[in-house]
Design an enzyme around this catalytic site. Structure first.
Site, PDB file in Angstrom:
ATOM      1  N   LYS A  26       0.800  -1.228   0.000  1.00 31.23           N
ATOM      2  CA  LYS A  26       0.000   0.000   0.000  1.00 31.23           C
ATOM      3  C   LYS A  26       0.837   1.284   0.000  1.00 31.23           C
ATOM      4  O   LYS A  26       0.377   2.330  -0.447  1.00 31.23           O
ATOM      5  CB  LYS A  26      -0.940   0.005   1.202  1.00 31.23           C
ATOM      6  CG  LYS A  26      -2.080  -0.992   1.107  1.00 31.23           C
ATOM      7  CD  LYS A  26      -3.151  -0.535   0.141  1.00 31.23           C
ATOM      8  CE  LYS A  26      -4.406  -1.374   0.258  1.00 31.23           C
ATOM      9  NZ  LYS A  26      -5.491  -0.869  -0.622  1.00 31.23           N
ATOM     10  N   SER A  65       0.570  -9.897  -0.754  1.00 34.15           N
ATOM     11  CA  SER A  65       0.377  -8.447  -0.693  1.00 34.15           C
ATOM     12  C   SER A  65       0.688  -7.814   0.654  1.00 34.15           C
ATOM     13  O   SER A  65       0.932  -6.610   0.731  1.00 34.15           O
ATOM     14  CB  SER A  65      -1.061  -8.103  -1.089  1.00 34.15           C
ATOM     15  OG  SER A  65      -1.980  -8.763  -0.236  1.00 34.15           O
TER      16      SER A  65
END
Length: 400
Positions: A51, A301
């Site tokens: 992110k 992720s």
């Protein structure tokens, strides 16, 4: 229109800011899946997830006036940390609205990066509405978790790194929440290497993009209930879905059981800590949801998982594998009988974790005692050997 060039520009801006994370081939998972499995380890990224890429790219493009007013975001945790880190680096004030049930580790980390944290609502969508309300009052710039051109371009740099590290990759498997990561990756990869297949993965409990892709129109789910809190989103973004519908080859779903099993397997086999959202891609590969063959890159992720939660996953996994078992039996209520029982278990090479002994329980006959013993065993076969050994010694034992 957003293009691969925007992703490339983001990649240049991110040099020296983020880690170029490893793309590691896993011999273990390759053997299990029947293809060459490579793990793109964004769990090793700054702030513990991908992110930071999109957050930094968005904040670096703010005007001086926008920077002065500060930024606000809604997040289940990883976007929160990315925005907080990028804002601190850019000397911009940040307010983050997180769900009340967000993992404590993510809340603490976000505050640690200097952001003001507001807890509101049961999930991401509730937090998003609260963040919009605050934004209207303060005039802060909203940094969307996924539905923003600059954020999508930043996330797409993961795809560029995969192409750079593995030029002959045949497929990339990407977790999907709101779709920012897969939109950026698909846009960059399909424009530069259109033969590479892009597969998205969601949890069965939050399948909005899966449903939307099948009907080629945005669908909203009434709930988003999954252990993978980072992808618990009820509706994809308009920008992200338009890219997903055009470029992504397929979207599949996996259940929470498969996600939990994969978290445990990655921890045990690869010695890596992975959160639920980070595990869904590999879970899909290992459970046959992705076509086998070729070189497949699975984007891990993020790795921001609460240690209390992972301890529950470990305990549950050990029970399922037959490596943690609780047995009960009756013994005579006289000195030495418990010691004799434990001696039998010792001879059978099981490790005793806990012993409960009660002679006054209502259903226990006078002169006897009930014993419950928690054991650590090698596997399910070892458990069967222990039960057979106890019966051989005259104990009427059962697993509870």
């Amino acid at each position: 229109m957003l293009s691969a060039r925007d992703v490339q520009e983001a990649g240049k801006a991110l040099r020296g800011i983020i880690h170029q994370t490893p793309l590691d081939r896993s011999a273990t998972f390759s053997a299990m899946a029947g293809c060459d499995v490579y793990l793109k380890l964004e769990n090793l990224q700054k702030t513990g997830s991908f992110k930071i890429r999109g957050s930094y790219n968005k904040i670096r493009l703010l005007t001086p006036d926008e920077s002065a007013r500060g930024v606000i975001a809604a997040s289940a945790g990883n976007h929160a940390q990315g925005v907080a880190y990028a804002a601190r680096r850019g000397r911009v004030k940040a307010t983050i609205v997180m769900p009340e049930a967000a993992p404590l580790a993510k809340i603490t980390a976000t505050r640690g990066y200097g952001a003001e944290v507001v807890l509101s609502g049961a999930g991401y969508d509730d937090a998003y509405l609260k963040a919009q309300e605050i934004q209207q009052q303060t005039g802060q710039t909203f940094v969307h978790a996924f539905d923003d051109d600059a954020v999508i371009a930043g996330q797409g740099t993961v795809g560029l790194e995969i192409l750079e590290a593995l030029a002959d990759v045949t497929a990339i498997v990407v977790p999907i929440g709101g779709g920012g990561l897969i939109a950026g990756v698909a846009l960059a990869v399909k424009e530069m290497a259109p033969h590479v297949k892009i597969y998205g993965v969601q949890s069965e409990g939050a399948p909005a993009v899966y449903m939307s892709k099948r009907e080629h129109t945005i669908k909203t789910t009434p709930d988003a209930v999954t252990m993978a809190d980072g992808i618990a989103v009820k509706v994809p973004g308009n920008l992200t879905f338009s890219i997903i519908d055009q470029y992504v080859d397929d979207v599949v779903v996996v259940n929470d059981e498969a996600i939990a099993n994969t978290i445990l397997m990655v921890l045990e086999r690869a010695k890596l800590m992975v959160e639920g959202a980070g595990a869904v891609g590999l879970a899909a590969i290992l459970n046959g949801k992705i076509p086998a063959g070729g070189k497949v890159a699975s984007i891990i992720s993020g790795g921001n998982i609460d240690v209390n939660f992972i301890s529950r996953i470990i305990e549950r996994g050990l029970v399922k594998a037959g490596r943690r078992v609780k047995i009960t039996t009756l013994i005579a209520d006289r000195p030495g009988t418990l010691q004799n029982l434990l001696a039998v278990i010792t001879k059978l090479k099981a490790n005793v974790i806990h012993v409960y002994h009660d002679r006054v329980e209502r259903n226990v006959p006078i002169g006897q005692a009930v014993v419950e013993i928690s054991l650590e065993t090698r596997d399910a076969l070892h458990t069967e050997e222990i039960m057979a050994g106890l019966r051989q010694q005259g104990y009427i034992a059962r697993i509870i």
